[in-house]
Design a protein around this motif. Structure first.
Motif, PDB file in Angstrom:
ATOM      1  N   GLY A   1      28.260  25.136  34.401  1.00 29.11           N
ATOM      2  CA  GLY A   1      27.236  23.993  34.697  1.00 29.11           C
ATOM      3  C   GLY A   1      26.635  23.460  33.327  1.00 29.11           C
ATOM      4  O   GLY A   1      26.245  22.480  33.046  1.00 29.11           O
ATOM      5  N   THR A   2      26.314  24.665  32.221  1.00 35.13           N
ATOM      6  CA  THR A   2      25.805  24.216  31.135  1.00 35.13           C
ATOM      7  C   THR A   2      26.646  23.518  30.187  1.00 35.13           C
ATOM      8  O   THR A   2      26.203  22.502  29.553  1.00 35.13           O
ATOM      9  N   LEU A   3      28.108  23.764  30.401  1.00 41.65           N
ATOM     10  CA  LEU A   3      29.129  22.775  29.454  1.00 41.65           C
ATOM     11  C   LEU A   3      28.946  21.633  29.989  1.00 41.65           C
ATOM     12  O   LEU A   3      28.810  20.478  29.172  1.00 41.65           O
ATOM     13  N   ILE A   4      29.169  21.201  31.024  1.00 40.77           N
ATOM     14  CA  ILE A   4      29.119  19.994  31.984  1.00 40.77           C
ATOM     15  C   ILE A   4      27.700  19.282  31.492  1.00 40.77           C
ATOM     16  O   ILE A   4      27.628  17.953  31.078  1.00 40.77           O
ATOM     17  N   GLY A   5      26.581  19.788  31.781  1.00 38.08           N
ATOM     18  CA  GLY A   5      25.287  19.386  31.878  1.00 38.08           C
ATOM     19  C   GLY A   5      25.086  18.946  30.401  1.00 38.08           C
ATOM     20  O   GLY A   5      24.620  17.756  29.784  1.00 38.08           O
ATOM     21  N   ALA A   6      25.519  19.838  29.396  1.00 40.20           N
ATOM     22  CA  ALA A   6      25.290  19.353  27.961  1.00 40.20           C
ATOM     23  C   ALA A   6      26.242  18.314  27.430  1.00 40.20           C
ATOM     24  O   ALA A   6      25.593  17.347  26.814  1.00 40.20           O
ATOM     25  N   ILE A   7      27.391  18.337  27.811  1.00 38.75           N
ATOM     26  CA  ILE A   7      28.124  17.317  27.355  1.00 38.75           C
ATOM     27  C   ILE A   7      27.602  15.958  27.971  1.00 38.75           C
ATOM     28  O   ILE A   7      27.408  14.812  27.181  1.00 38.75           O
ATOM     29  N   ALA A   8      27.420  15.893  29.298  1.00 37.26           N
ATOM     30  CA  ALA A   8      26.869  14.371  29.757  1.00 37.26           C
ATOM     31  C   ALA A   8      25.682  14.116  29.043  1.00 37.26           C
ATOM     32  O   ALA A   8      25.547  12.918  28.711  1.00 37.26           O
ATOM     33  N   GLY A   9      24.562  14.986  28.959  1.00 37.88           N
ATOM     34  CA  GLY A   9      23.463  14.759  28.417  1.00 37.88           C
ATOM     35  C   GLY A   9      23.292  14.351  27.030  1.00 37.88           C
ATOM     36  O   GLY A   9      22.815  13.441  26.507  1.00 37.88           O
ATOM     37  N   TYR A  10      24.272  14.891  26.059  1.00 39.48           N
ATOM     38  CA  TYR A  10      24.368  14.622  24.661  1.00 39.48           C
ATOM     39  C   TYR A  10      25.029  13.434  24.565  1.00 39.48           C
ATOM     40  O   TYR A  10      24.599  12.468  23.751  1.00 39.48           O
ATOM     41  N   PHE A  11      26.179  13.476  25.044  1.00 39.90           N
ATOM     42  CA  PHE A  11      27.082  12.208  24.625  1.00 39.90           C
ATOM     43  C   PHE A  11      26.894  10.858  25.413  1.00 39.90           C
ATOM     44  O   PHE A  11      27.272   9.955  24.881  1.00 39.90           O
ATOM     45  N   ARG A  12      26.135  11.286  26.445  1.00 35.97           N
ATOM     46  CA  ARG A  12      26.003   9.833  27.400  1.00 35.97           C
ATOM     47  C   ARG A  12      27.261   8.792  27.660  1.00 35.97           C
ATOM     48  O   ARG A  12      28.480   9.675  27.384  1.00 35.97           O
ATOM     49  N   GLY A  13      27.164   7.701  27.943  1.00 35.56           N
ATOM     50  CA  GLY A  13      28.095   6.957  28.107  1.00 35.56           C
ATOM     51  C   GLY A  13      29.305   7.146  28.972  1.00 35.56           C
ATOM     52  O   GLY A  13      28.752   7.539  30.188  1.00 35.56           O
ATOM     53  N   TRP A  14      30.418   7.087  28.749  1.00 39.98           N
ATOM     54  CA  TRP A  14      31.285   7.313  29.799  1.00 39.98           C
ATOM     55  C   TRP A  14      31.458   8.699  30.306  1.00 39.98           C
ATOM     56  O   TRP A  14      31.770   9.123  31.560  1.00 39.98           O
ATOM     57  N   ALA A  15      31.360   9.805  29.417  1.00 34.48           N
ATOM     58  CA  ALA A  15      31.375  11.013  29.428  1.00 34.48           C
ATOM     59  C   ALA A  15      30.338  11.406  30.733  1.00 34.48           C
ATOM     60  O   ALA A  15      30.694  12.100  31.713  1.00 34.48           O
ATOM     61  N   GLU A  16      29.243  10.987  30.384  1.00 37.07           N
ATOM     62  CA  GLU A  16      28.121  11.180  31.311  1.00 37.07           C
ATOM     63  C   GLU A  16      28.442  10.540  32.760  1.00 37.07           C
ATOM     64  O   GLU A  16      28.243  11.282  33.706  1.00 37.07           O
ATOM     65  N   ALA A  17      28.789   9.454  32.819  1.00 35.87           N
ATOM     66  CA  ALA A  17      29.019   8.773  34.034  1.00 35.87           C
ATOM     67  C   ALA A  17      30.058   9.433  34.968  1.00 35.87           C
ATOM     68  O   ALA A  17      29.863   9.804  36.049  1.00 35.87           O
ATOM     69  N   PHE A  18      31.217   9.899  34.069  1.00 38.29           N
ATOM     70  CA  PHE A  18      32.325  10.691  34.757  1.00 38.29           C
ATOM     71  C   PHE A  18      31.721  11.615  35.242  1.00 38.29           C
ATOM     72  O   PHE A  18      31.952  12.354  36.601  1.00 38.29           O
ATOM     73  N   LEU A  19      31.171  12.846  34.487  1.00 37.04           N
ATOM     74  CA  LEU A  19      30.896  13.838  34.664  1.00 37.04           C
ATOM     75  C   LEU A  19      29.863  13.968  35.683  1.00 37.04           C
ATOM     76  O   LEU A  19      29.914  14.967  36.732  1.00 37.04           O
ATOM     77  N   MET A  20      28.783  13.089  35.625  1.00 36.85           N
ATOM     78  CA  MET A  20      27.616  13.225  36.668  1.00 36.85           C
ATOM     79  C   MET A  20      28.245  12.702  38.084  1.00 36.85           C
ATOM     80  O   MET A  20      27.804  13.332  39.171  1.00 36.85           O
ATOM     81  N   ARG A  21      29.186  11.782  38.160  1.00 37.34           N
ATOM     82  CA  ARG A  21      29.639  11.380  39.364  1.00 37.34           C
ATOM     83  C   ARG A  21      30.475  12.436  40.127  1.00 37.34           C
ATOM     84  O   ARG A  21      30.327  12.762  41.234  1.00 37.34           O
ATOM     85  N   THR A  22      31.052  13.403  39.283  1.00 35.20           N
ATOM     86  CA  THR A  22      31.929  14.424  39.667  1.00 35.20           C
ATOM     87  C   THR A  22      31.000  15.203  40.178  1.00 35.20           C
ATOM     88  O   THR A  22      31.035  15.990  41.286  1.00 35.20           O
ATOM     89  N   THR A  23      29.820  15.636  39.626  1.00 32.12           N
ATOM     90  CA  THR A  23      28.675  16.350  40.042  1.00 32.12           C
ATOM     91  C   THR A  23      28.265  16.020  41.505  1.00 32.12           C
ATOM     92  O   THR A  23      28.181  16.873  42.526  1.00 32.12           O
ATOM     93  N   ASP A  24      27.965  14.804  41.471  1.00 36.47           N
ATOM     94  CA  ASP A  24      27.493  14.101  42.876  1.00 36.47           C
ATOM     95  C   ASP A  24      28.245  14.424  44.001  1.00 36.47           C
ATOM     96  O   ASP A  24      28.015  14.715  45.111  1.00 36.47           O
ATOM     97  N   LEU A  25      29.798  14.280  43.387  1.00 32.99           N
ATOM     98  CA  LEU A  25      30.693  14.466  44.619  1.00 32.99           C
ATOM     99  C   LEU A  25      30.547  15.759  44.998  1.00 32.99           C
ATOM    100  O   LEU A  25      30.692  16.145  46.362  1.00 32.99           O
ATOM    101  N   PHE A  26      30.504  16.892  44.259  1.00 30.92           N
ATOM    102  CA  PHE A  26      30.421  18.232  44.701  1.00 30.92           C
ATOM    103  C   PHE A  26      29.187  18.425  45.384  1.00 30.92           C
ATOM    104  O   PHE A  26      29.152  19.175  46.602  1.00 30.92           O
ATOM    105  N   ILE A  27      28.091  17.817  45.096  1.00 31.50           N
ATOM    106  CA  ILE A  27      26.934  18.212  45.946  1.00 31.50           C
ATOM    107  C   ILE A  27      26.800  17.420  47.195  1.00 31.50           C
ATOM    108  O   ILE A  27      26.226  18.070  48.173  1.00 31.50           O
ATOM    109  N   VAL A  28      27.441  16.116  47.354  1.00 24.94           N
ATOM    110  CA  VAL A  28      27.416  15.572  48.925  1.00 24.94           C
ATOM    111  C   VAL A  28      28.476  16.551  49.750  1.00 24.94           C
ATOM    112  O   VAL A  28      28.068  16.214  51.179  1.00 24.94           O
TER     113      VAL A  28
END
Lengths: 356, 597
Positions: A169-196
């Motif tokens: 969680g830390t790794l994914i959150g940190a990458i998404a939060g720091y780099f923003r852009g497509w990395a964030e979009a991809f990682l956060m949508r994957t997270t959403d997928l797991f959440i739903v």
């Protein structure tokens, strides 16, 4: 934060902690390298400066030490810590682990004659454990040994999942939060997928794939419970990356990974640790539910949830088969939760509900 | 309710007619580390139609003292002494009654208008809320009263504004709304806690004009809490100076500011840089060397344009066609109000935001053409200091490590030589070497800013970008930081882009001044020329709006500013109502119902 004056008439009394005078040299006249450096030619402008003399006499409290201080003063959390440690010690020393023998003489897999209908022999007054303190199950196996084995397994799964999912969680959150852009979009949508996806269903499928061993099971569970932390860490990182010390690091020429590891993540430690403890509590319940449903730990091994599921038919006649593992689940989940609460209060005293 | 006490009833020492009276106020806070004695026996009063300025630096207890009058201190505060608001001892009355007094008898104007207003409610809702709570007006009547209030504080098109949300207004307008809310129930006394600190100088001057006309026309007493001696000189009838919880001096503004008796007041006044006094104040001495035309260019801007991209809208042009140069060893002051793009240029100089067009040559290299590794090498030669001392150091890193960070990143030196360099820098910024292993939260703001300076100088930069390095500091602390800064500049001879909104600080340090407005250069040139003989209207407005800590001089400057504004065709801000009418209205509109429903 000016230190309150220490009563000069009572030099035998140690100064109160936090007064900033704890480590002053007790010998008069001895040069104390940590003493405030007074200049003799003190001009008026120094006397009336709002700039406080840096208090170098006292102990330096780093943020971590302050947190530790507050944590150790949190009574409920401390009591919980004691309970958790005692439970862990009891579980691991009683029946031993692997080839290390324990002090309890019965094995959890050995059947025996059922004595007195398997009733627990534990007596509170006068205190005596008797032959079978937690009773016996249907085939005469010692229920104390079984419960201890279950507790071991549950604790191991819970802590492994707690640590692994926190890393993910830390790794994914940190990458998404720091780099923003497509990395964030991809990682956060994957997270959403797991959440739903319903957590229990997902865990059940993965638990089935894991095949019942506790290590594969822990790994699989880690893959489903990291989502909450990833979102939390991303949020923290998003706000931290706008702070000036991060900008300053960037302006110096610091690489992105160094900024994440050295400047941002240490500042999210509070969130991470608190979330990790709460994940552990959740995992205990999740593993218990999975085992109860038959997707978790497989026989001949056992876990607390497994025990409840195995003997659900016997509850009406032998309720202790439900009460003992149930109580241990409750105890572990509660203590870990209280620990999490204590840590949160320690990391962020403003949220503390106890009056300061 | 509004028994108009004659304004002349109270001389400086007489508090019989006071609307706000503090007697031996003593406040302690219980904290994790023991008790903090914040206010140590303060007595003070405010008469109707009088502005009393409570002056002090951070930690002096001025805000805490004022909050006792609102009874809004946090739960860990223990308060002793008596506070009388409009004749009632508020320490004895129940909370329910106190709630009724807040807003009606005593109102508050906060520092930060953005956070003082609720962003999800319209201006109208927030204005009518107080009116309806106190039963002064309801429904339609409250609405029309709200419009009237907005008109009073000089907000154009009040009918339209009333339906808008706080973010749709500018900072100055938001503060006017906050003042309108404070005025809504016709309070006897207003506590203004740093009402202009978050605002630009020109806006500040307008808000001060508004507050001044408010006390003249409505006979309201104002307790003005501020750290800005210029504001005090501009506004106050009487001044009370606080230092570490104690009242060290009290008197009329002329007495205190022109003939200070207490050492602290002298120190405080001596630390305020005065606009127009030029070089050599407060021990800050920047050699006014003849400009070396031959020196290499540290920064060379040609027609720089910087744009911020916005989703679904055309990009916002923050910097528009800006050209200026900074030579080696020279301090260039970049001056402007918020939104002028001065910080954006600073960030671009650090390579943090790209230029949309134009050329930004830094130490001879074109920023736009650089590769990653080249940019890193270039950054080694640039130092940076930011505004907020609380945010610019990593709270989890010991101070020594913070300062060493540039050396670690650029792999300079070994452990021993790094340590020596850090000690050398700590000496240079006049901090004890023992802070090496301390954490940033253990030192105060000015000391942290000195650490920032040390960190910026770690790699002996050729160029320093200083973004408002002293604007978050108290004046006496600022004086010291500026002194150290000037000494270090003389020693290390770095070029410096000094970004600031404070003209007097720029006057003290800079060789060249560039004045920015909304992303464009208004005027640029030598310091003497720009700050002492400005040609452009905007620069003139800016200079006229900056208050000086001398009541007599400030009165003249105020008149001159009003003349200047009139000559530009602007009107001077004032409360648009006659006092009697206002009081009458609030009387007649009071319905006889329970105000605390």
């Amino acid at each position: 934060m000016s230190p309150t004056p220490h009563d000069p008439d009572r030099p035998d009394q140690p100064p109160e902690p936090g007064t900033g005078r704890e480590e002053l040299s007790p010998f008069p006249g001895q040069a104390d390298p940590g003493a405030p450096q007074q200049e003799h030619s003190q001009v008026i402008s120094d006397k009336y400066s709002v700039e406080q003399e840096i208090d170098l006499s006292g102990r330096s409290f780093s943020q971590g030490q302050l947190v530790r201080r507050r944590f150790f003063r949190h009574r409920v959390a401390m009591a919980s810590l004691v309970f958790l440690v005692l439970t862990t010690v009891l579980a691991f020393t009683s029946i031993g682990y692997g080839w290390i023998p324990g002090w309890w003489d019965k094995e959890f897999w050995l059947s025996a004659t059922v004595v007195d209908g398997g009733r627990p022999t534990l007596e509170v007054f006068p205190p005596s454990p008797g032959e079978y303190p937690f009773g016996q199950e249907n085939t005469g196996k010692d229920y104390f040994a079984l419960t201890m084995r279950g507790t071991q397994r549950t604790l191991m799964v819970a802590f492994t999942v707690g640590i692994l999912s926190t890393l993910i969680g830390t790794l994914i959150g940190a990458i998404a939060g720091y780099f923003r852009g497509w990395a964030e979009a991809f990682l956060m949508r994957t997270t959403d997928l797991f959440i739903v996806m319903p957590l229990l269903v997902l865990a059940a499928v993965l638990g089935k794939i894991a095949g019942g061993g506790i290590w594969p099971l822990s790994l699989m569970l880690s893959f489903v419970v990291w989502t909450g932390l990833a979102r939390l860490v991303r949020g923290e990182v998003l706000s931290l990356r706008e702070r000036e010390f991060v900008t300053a690091a960037e302006a110096i020429g610091t690489s992105s990974w160094r900024i994440i590891l050295k400047h941002i993540l240490p500042n999210t430690m509070g969130t991470i640790i608190v979330s990790a403890t709460l994940t552990i509590a959740t995992t205990i319940l999740l593993e218990s539910s999975l085992s109860f449903l038959g997707f978790g730990v497989q026989p001949p091994d056992t876990s607390l949830g497994r025990l409840i599921s195995d003997y659900q038919q016997s509850f009406t006649v032998r309720p202790w088969l439900f009460w003992w593992p149930g109580m241990f689940i409750l105890l572990i989940a509660l203590t870990v939760n209280f620990l999490g609460d204590g840590l949160r209060d320690a990391f962020d005293p403003r949220q503390s509900r106890s009056a300061d | 309710m509004t028994t108009t006490t004659p304004a002349s009833a109270g001389t400086a020492s007489d508090s019989s007619g006071a609307v706000l009276d503090f007697r031996d106020i003593d406040v302690r806070f219980g904290t994790e580390f023991g008790t903090v004695h914040a206010v140590k026996g303060v007595s003070l009063h405010v008469n109707p139609g009088e502005v009393v300025a409570l002056v002090g630096e951070s930690g002096s207890g001025k805000s805490v003292t004022s909050m006792t009058a609102m009874r809004l201190l946090p739960g860990n505060a223990r308060i002793n002494g008596v506070v009388t608001v409009a004749g009632t001892d508020i320490s004895r009355i129940p909370e329910r009654e106190m709630r009724r007094k807040r807003g009606k008898d005593i109102a508050m104007v906060f520092q930060e208008p953005m956070t003082a207003l609720n962003p999800v409610l319209t201006i109208g809702t927030q204005l009518t809320e107080a009116l309806e709570l106190h039963g002064i007006a309801t429904g339609k009547a409250a609405q029309s009263r709200a419009v009237e209030l907005l008109e009073m504080v000089g907000i154009p098109e009040p009918h339209r504004r009333i339906k808008q949300y706080p973010h749709e207004l500018s900072g100055g307008q938001r503060q006017r709304v906050v003042i309108a809310i404070a005025l809504s129930c016709d309070p006897r006394v207003i506590i203004a806690d740093e009402p202009t600190t978050a605002l630009d100088v020109t806006v500040q001057a307008d808000i001060l004009d508004l507050l001044r006309s408010l006390k003249d026309k409505l006979n309201t007493g104002i307790l003005l809490i501020t750290h800005n001696m210029g504001v005090v000189a501009d506004m106050a009838d009487r001044v009370a100076v606080m230092f570490k919880g104690e009242l060290v001096e009290e008197g009329t503004a002329d007495e205190v500011l022109l003939n200070p008796q207490h050492d602290y007041t002298r120190v405080l006044l001596g630390s305020v840089p005065r606009l127009g006094a030029g070089r050599d104040q407060m021990g800050v001495n920047v050699p006014d060397t003849v400009r070396n035309e031959e020196a290499d260019l540290a920064i060379d801007l040609q027609n720089l344009v910087i744009e911020y991209h916005r989703l679904g809208r055309p990009p916002f042009r923050a910097v528009d066609d800006v050209s200026f140069q900074v030579r080696q060893g020279e301090i260039v002051g970049l001056v402007g109000e918020s939104g002028s793009g001065k910080s954006t240029i600073g960030r671009c100089a650090l390579g943090l935001i790209p230029a949309a067009s134009g050329e930004f040559r830094l130490l001879g290299e074109d920023l736009g053409q650089l590769k990653r590794s080249q940019l890193k090498a270039l950054r080694r030669r640039i130092g940076v200091i930011f505004q907020d001392p609380a945010a610019s150091l990593n709270p989890r890193m010991p101070i020594g490590e913070c300062i060493a960070e540039p050396m670690v990143v650029h792999k300079v030196g070994d452990k021993k030589s790094r340590e020596n360099k850090i000690y050398e820098l700590l000496d240079a910024v006049q901090l004890p070497r023992a802070v090496y292993n301390r954490y940033p939260h253990e030192v105060s703001g000015g000391q942290r800013q000195r650490i920032s300076i040390a960190r910026a100088l770690t790699l002996d930069p050729e160029l320093l970008v200083a973004d408002e390095p002293t604007s978050a500091l108290d004046v006496s602390v600022q004086a010291r930081v500026l002194r150290i800064f000037a000494e270090l500049q003389a020693e290390y001879k770095f070029a410096c882009l000094f970004i600031s909104h404070d003209l007097s600080v720029v006057d003290l340090l800079a060789h060249q001044v560039v004045v920015l407005q909304q992303g464009k250069v208004v005027e640029a040139g030598l310091r003497e020329q720009i700050l002492h003989d400005p040609q452009q209207e905007y620069t003139q407005r800016l200079l006229a709006a900056a208050p000086v800590p001398d009541p007599r001089e400030q009165r003249q400057r105020r008149e001159q500013r009003h003349q200047l504004l009139r000559s530009f065709g602007d009107e001077v801000v004032e409360l648009k109502v006659s006092g009697d009418r206002f009081h009458e209205r609030s009387h007649h509109d009071t319905p006889p119902e329970d105000p605390d429903r």
